[in-house]
Design a protein around this motif. Structure first.
Motif: not given
Length: 392
Positions: A219-227, A311-321
């Motif tokens: 489920p979090l594959g996209k985040l791993i790839l982007v990071v 910075s990626l993780a902070a925006l990732f959480v914002a996008q997720m919610y």
């Protein structure tokens, strides 16, 4: 094993670790036998770091001996760290806006990690503010700082002590020779510990794979790839331009440091390679004074891989919610991250704590970080390698 270099041995251990971890996925009883091997290796590494940092700094500063020269070196170093870290934070935000890793993630199917310990640290550190961070640099008890593995106060003390050794002239020479001896002895100890690196890597990777399995990654594959993609882009392009400006090639540097990069990647610990990086950068032609000052300081102030992740993780959480962040909000986020990342220097699990503190101050849901906790180790591996390369 002697026919193969350390890099090959570590790579083979990594592959074997993945296979064993996959075979024993979910079988915590079997994995419990492997856990101590990884722990012993990490303990052995941490045991080496403090004596090397202290001895290297004292020798370097006493050899420079001039407050003016040292101030110039320190000023240049910190200015460079600040610029490069800001570029890394900006790149993380850009990648999050381009690829939207958090969009379309189904929160209901994600397993939550336990982040209570990190939350307490984030709250405690947030209360401290900037003034306390500055106060923290000056140790009230240097042995306490050593015991806690707190690099900032140690760097401060070692620089002062080195200046003291230089100022005492001939009387300080025996002290300087003593620390030169300590440094040589610790490098010998490092070489012995590194022989066990493949076993440590095998255990750490096997435990990680057995604990999380492949299911948690999908489920979090996209985040791993982007990071991973952003971090590699930063290493090749941004650090590549830096290397070019100083008359060297980033791929030459990667080749020289391949063992250290693989080791920092597999152990997710930049401390594991600190002694070897210092040694190799000197062999590469950097002056002892620069290496001894820049690399330990960089471990606190120049965490570029971590900055991209934060910075990626902070925006990732914002996008997720589904929280829309305007350009102004993102620029504010960049400044908040610049401050919090410096304030968290030397805090265990610093990257995670920075994200928590930042989300709290930006009014974003902290639970989002608990959803990333399961894959944090995988993200930690790549950001650690880039931290190491950036310091070199």
């Amino acid at each position: 094993m002697k026919k193969f270099g350390l890099a090959t041995q570590i790579f083979v251990a990594l592959v074997l670790g993945i296979i064993v971890g996959a075979v024993f996925y979910g079988n915590q009883t079997a994995i419990a036998y492997i856990v101590p091997i990884g722990d012993i290796f990490i303990h052995a590494i941490k045991m080496i770091v403090m004596p090397i940092v202290i001895a290297a700094l004292v020798v370097a500063v006493a050899s420079v001996g001039d407050m003016k020269k040292l101030g110039k070196l320190g000023g240049k170093t910190l200015l460079y760290f600040e610029i490069v870290t800001t570029i890394a934070l900006g790149l993380g935000l850009l990648a999050a806006n381009l690829f939207h890793p958090g969009s379309g993630v189904d929160i209901t199917h994600l397993a939550k990690g336990d982040i209570s310990a990190y939350e307490q640290t984030a709250t405690a550190t947030q209360k401290n503010g900037f003034a306390e961070t500055i106060v923290h640099i000056v140790p009230k008890n240097v042995f306490e700082s050593m015991a806690q593995g707190d690099l900032l106060p140690i760097i401060f003390f070692s620089v002062l002590f080195g200046l003291g050794v230089a100022a005492t002239g001939d009387k300080g020479k025996p002290v300087l020779h003593f620390f030169e001896g300590v440094l040589e002895a610790m490098f010998w100890v490092t070489n012995q510990v590194m022989k066990a690196a493949p076993f440590g890597v095998f255990a750490l990777i096997a435990v990680t794979v057995a604990k999380f399995g492949v299911g948690t990654l999908l489920p979090l594959g996209k985040l791993i790839l982007v990071v991973y993609g952003t971090v590699v882009f930063f290493a090749v392009v941004v650090l590549g331009i830096n290397a070019k400006l100083t008359g060297t090639n980033i791929f030459t540097l990667i080749k020289i440091l391949k063992e250290e990069l693989i080791l920092s990647f597999t152990t997710a610990s930049s401390e594991a390679v600190l002694p070897n990086i210092m040694k190799k950068m000197e062999q590469f032609g950097c002056s002892k004074a620069v290496v001894s000052f820049v690399i330990p300081t960089g471990y606190t102030f120049n965490l570029t891989g971590s900055a991209i992740y934060q910075s990626l993780a902070a925006l990732f959480v914002a996008q997720m919610y589904h929280v829309h962040m305007s350009l102004t909000a993102q620029i504010t986020l960049l400044f908040v991250l610049m401050l919090t990342s410096k304030g968290m220097a030397g805090v265990p699990g610093a990257s995670f704590v920075v994200v928590l503190a930042t989300l709290g101050s930006m009014g974003l849901p902290l639970e989002g970080v608990a959803l990333i906790a399961g894959i944090d180790r995988i993200l930690d591996m790549v950001r650690t390698s880039v931290n190491v390369l950036g310091n070199a």
